[in-house]
Design an enzyme around this catalytic site. Structure first.
Site, mmCIF file in Angstrom:
data_model
loop_
_atom_site.group_PDB
_atom_site.id
_atom_site.type_symbol
_atom_site.label_atom_id
_atom_site.label_comp_id
_atom_site.label_asym_id
_atom_site.label_seq_id
_atom_site.Cartn_x
_atom_site.Cartn_y
_atom_site.Cartn_z
ATOM 1 N N GLY A 169 4.212 6.224 -10.062
ATOM 2 C CA GLY A 169 4.623 6.323 -11.560
ATOM 3 C C GLY A 169 6.210 6.146 -11.567
ATOM 4 N N HIS A 187 8.407 -1.901 -9.348
ATOM 5 C CA HIS A 187 6.934 -1.753 -9.453
ATOM 6 C C HIS A 187 6.300 -3.019 -10.100
ATOM 7 C CE1 HIS A 187 8.120 2.463 -9.259
ATOM 8 N NE2 HIS A 187 7.066 2.381 -8.446
ATOM 9 N N GLN A 192 1.989 13.619 0.879
ATOM 10 C CA GLN A 192 2.894 12.896 1.552
ATOM 11 C C GLN A 192 4.213 13.333 1.245
ATOM 12 O OE1 GLN A 192 2.117 9.212 -0.854
ATOM 13 N NE2 GLN A 192 4.646 8.898 -1.014
ATOM 14 N N GLY A 224 5.942 -2.711 -1.575
ATOM 15 C CA GLY A 224 7.246 -3.068 -1.534
ATOM 16 C C GLY A 224 8.136 -3.210 -0.309
ATOM 17 N N LYS A 283 10.697 -2.706 0.137
ATOM 18 C CA LYS A 283 11.898 -1.295 -0.021
ATOM 19 C C LYS A 283 11.433 -0.241 1.370
ATOM 20 C CE LYS A 283 13.852 2.227 -2.545
ATOM 21 N NZ LYS A 283 12.617 3.267 -2.513
ATOM 22 N N GLN A 306 6.662 1.839 5.741
ATOM 23 C CA GLN A 306 5.446 2.312 5.221
ATOM 24 C C GLN A 306 4.531 1.025 5.188
ATOM 25 O OE1 GLN A 306 4.790 4.426 1.228
ATOM 26 N NE2 GLN A 306 4.752 2.358 0.371
#
Ligand code: AMP
Length: 285
Positions: free
Chosen positions: A29, A35, A59, A147, A149, A153
């Site tokens: 969010g 996003h 996390q 993403g 970015k 991950q």
């Protein structure tokens, strides 16, 4: 678009719609154009897209960070209404929907557990794997969008897919930036105005550094990045590493960089109370 809050209702909708491929865009969010670029890309490829909005507690290695994490569901829904279609689903579960029982799973990601974010945010990727694994189990997407970015991950999620044999394609989307170069992030809105003016230096510096790869040693480049950014009061470089895009092994000499591989300079900076990450490709040609 439809807003759904329970797993049961979500699974019923997905089944009834009978559309394929199903795309998943997991988010926490406080949505911004970064996003939305993921959502737009998913929409061009999938007749049904599920966008999840869930601030995943497991996390967060820092409880204060979890408490302060920006939340603005109303504005998120307003933004999503502009880009989604009639059948797309916004999934906004609460903790009990995602974790009906405490998730005690421990994941192992080999070298990915021993570099960059993993060293500075212990337990972070374990929590990411828990929530993304849960979302994969619930939604059963054919494609999931992330993403670039959050560079590490993506590598962790690809490894999760490999280890647990999830039948899902992982798509990495380019970083969307503010006009001054700052990588868009939900946390940017927490920056004090004075700090906001300083942080474009992060991208500016790693951009110049990526052009130094043919003339300078890795250690000169590292010193340049740290030295330049830390000249600004209140900016502290937590790490800067040049890594390949699959194993994420940091290189320490130019000789270790092999033609045909892709390398990225990845950085984490503490900007006052806010922690920012960014990365850029270090092209060898
Ligand atoms: P978050 O809500 O921060 O968990 O991010 C949800 C997804 O959006 C993740 O896959 C992020 O990597 C991606 N994302 C966040 N910021 C950006 C950005 N500036 N450009 C592209 N993708 C982004």
């Amino acid at each position: 678009m439809k807003v759904i809050r329970t797993v049961k209702e979500l699974q019923k909708q997905i089944k009834d719609l009978h559309l394929s491929p199903v795309g998943l865009v997991p988010t926490m969010g406080a949505l911004h154009k970064g996003h939305l670029s993921l959502v737009r890309n998913a929409i061009t490829q999938c007749p049904l897209v599920v966008i999840s909005i869930y601030v995943n507690p497991t996390q967060f290695n820092d409880k204060k960070d979890l408490k302060n994490y920006p939340r603005d569901i109303q504005s998120d829904l307003d933004l999503l209404r502009k880009v989604t279609r009639k059948d797309d689903i916004i999934f906004i579960p609460d903790d009990k929907e995602i974790y009906p029982v405490e998730d005690k799973r421990i994941f192992h990601f080999g070298n990915l557990d021993n570099v960059m974010e993993a060293l500075h945010r212990p337990g972070h990727f374990n929590g990411v794997a828990q929530v993304v694994g849960r979302l994969f189990d619930i939604v059963k997407p054919d494609v999931a969008y992330f993403g670039m970015k959050d560079f590490q991950q993506i590598a962790v999620i690809k490894e999760l897919v490999r280890q647990y044999k999830y039948n899902v394609k992982i798509v990495g989307n380019p970083i969307i930036r503010e006009p001054d170069g700052l990588a868009m992030s939900s946390r940017n809105r927490l920056l004090e105005p004075e700090m906001r003016k300083k942080v474009p230096l992060i991208y500016k510096t790693i951009s110049s550094a990526s052009g130094m790869i043919h003339k300078n040693t890795i250690s000169e480049i590292r010193n340049y990045v740290r030295g330049t950014i830390e000249k600004a009061n209140g900016l502290h470089v937590e790490y800067f590493e040049i890594v390949d895009d699959t194993k994420l092994k940091p290189v320490s000499t130019r000789r270790e960089m092999k033609k045909g591989n892709r390398y990225y300079g990845c950085i984490a900076v503490q900007a006052g109370k806010i922690r920012l990450i960014d990365n850029i490709e270090f092209p060898l040609v």
